[in-house]
Design an enzyme around this catalytic site. Structure first.
Site, short mmCIF file in Angstrom:
data_model
loop_
_atom_site.label_atom_id
_atom_site.label_comp_id
_atom_site.label_asym_id
_atom_site.label_seq_id
_atom_site.Cartn_x
_atom_site.Cartn_y
_atom_site.Cartn_z
CD GLU A 92 -11.33 6.52 -1.22
OE1 GLU A 92 -11.22 5.31 -1.08
OE2 GLU A 92 -10.58 7.21 -1.94
CD1 TRP A 93 -14.13 6.94 6.52
CD2 TRP A 93 -14.07 9.14 6.95
NE1 TRP A 93 -13.70 7.10 7.81
CE2 TRP A 93 -13.65 8.44 8.11
CE3 TRP A 93 -14.11 10.54 6.98
CZ2 TRP A 93 -13.29 9.09 9.28
CZ3 TRP A 93 -13.74 11.19 8.16
CH2 TRP A 93 -13.34 10.46 9.29
CG ASP A 193 1.18 21.84 2.87
OD1 ASP A 193 2.18 22.06 3.58
OD2 ASP A 193 0.04 22.23 3.18
#
Ligand code: ADP
Length: 286
Positions: A92-93, A193
């Site tokens: 997804e953008w 992370d």
């Protein structure tokens, strides 16, 4: 290549997708990134060599687990694969904007994600990567054993092959039972992370976390990493602690947990990360 990727996206989403616009996106550490769009729908695409497809598969599965937790926004993975010598992942953008006042909500929502636990213990469904370094995740009942063997010893081993010199590494591994004494964390779903480059806010003000190295571990690994390369805004810590207070002794464990990332940075980039890691080891053994 682009046509094959668009066809894969169409097949996965059930909606025809043809790439009409393609823009390079900067800011990543490891992969080439693009926004691809048909004028209506946009996706975020990362490319690397075909040999790296397992890294993208693990990223997609990590994003899926985090999406499924329904706690904090992450880009929904769409598909991954290889084509013409390249590996790709499409997701997804998200229109990313500025932090604004979303940091408190990010703290709260990360705490909610950390409440998601695994009954298989510490580890994950498969190995993944931290940066470009392989990260093993075999299911392990004890956090002490998991962190000692599959986090620290693993990175020390890679660093040794790279010529790294950590004279007190064995002493540190032996001291782990003392350093973790009295600490009995739940196996929380963690990002793995979480430095500032992997935290963002959408233009409509939703907190988002990106590019994970997901596993089930001590939730403090995420909080520690937010403090490694410059802290997140204070509102984040206040909200996190209000929702899920950190255990006593976090200040020491923070150094222990960030040591993993500093040795990994030595493995990725070399240089002064070796002396930084040795200073952290001395501090822990003091
Ligand atoms: P790399 O794996 O190479 O480190 P990242 O996943 O960190 O790449 O992505 C690089 C940059 O692209 C991020 O810092 C962020 O600004 C942007 N980005 C990442 N994911 C998305 C997304 N789903 N939608 C829009 N932009 C994104």
């Amino acid at each position: 290549m682009w046509t094959a990727i668009a066809q894969h996206i169409s097949a996965k989403t059930g909606t025809a997708f043809v790439i009409r616009d393609r823009q390079a996106v900067g800011g990543g550490c490891i992969n080439q990134a693009y926004q691809i769009s048909d004028g209506h729908q946009a996706y975020f695409l990362k490319l690397n060599q075909a040999s790296q497809v397992a890294m993208f598969e693990a990223e997609a599965l990590g994003l899926r687990d985090m999406c499924d937790s329904q706690t904090i926004r992450v880009p929904k993975p769409v598909c991954w694969g290889t084509v013409d010598g390249s590996a790709y992942i499409a997701m997804e953008w998200l229109d990313l904007g500025r932090g604004g006042d979303a940091w408190g909500r990010m703290g709260e929502q990360l705490a909610a994600m950390h409440r998601v636990t695994s009954d298989r213990g510490f580890g994950w469904v498969q190995p993944n990567t931290i940066g470009a370094t392989p990260q093993p995740n075999p299911w392990t009942a004890s956090w002490l054993e998991f962190y000692r063997e599959h986090r620290l010893r693993h990175q020390f081993r890679l660093a040794g092959r790279r010529g790294g010199h950590f004279p007190r590494q064995h002493e540190l591994l032996m001291a782990l039972p003392d350093l973790l004494a009295g600490h009995d964390p739940a196996p929380s779903l963690v990002h793995g992370d979480l430095w500032s480059g992997n935290a963002a806010v959408t233009t409509v003000g939703e907190p988002v976390i990106l590019d994970p190295a997901t596993y089930y571990g001590d939730r403090e690994v995420d909080i520690a990493m937010t403090e490694l390369f410059g802290r997140f805004p204070e509102a984040f810590y206040q909200a996190y602690n209000a929702a899920y207070p950190l255990d006593t002794g976090y200040a020491t464990r923070k150094v222990l947990y960030n040591l993993y990332h500093v040795i990994n940075h030595f493995n990725l980039f070399g240089g002064s990360y070796e002396s930084q890691a040795n200073r952290m080891i001395d501090q822990l053994l003091r």
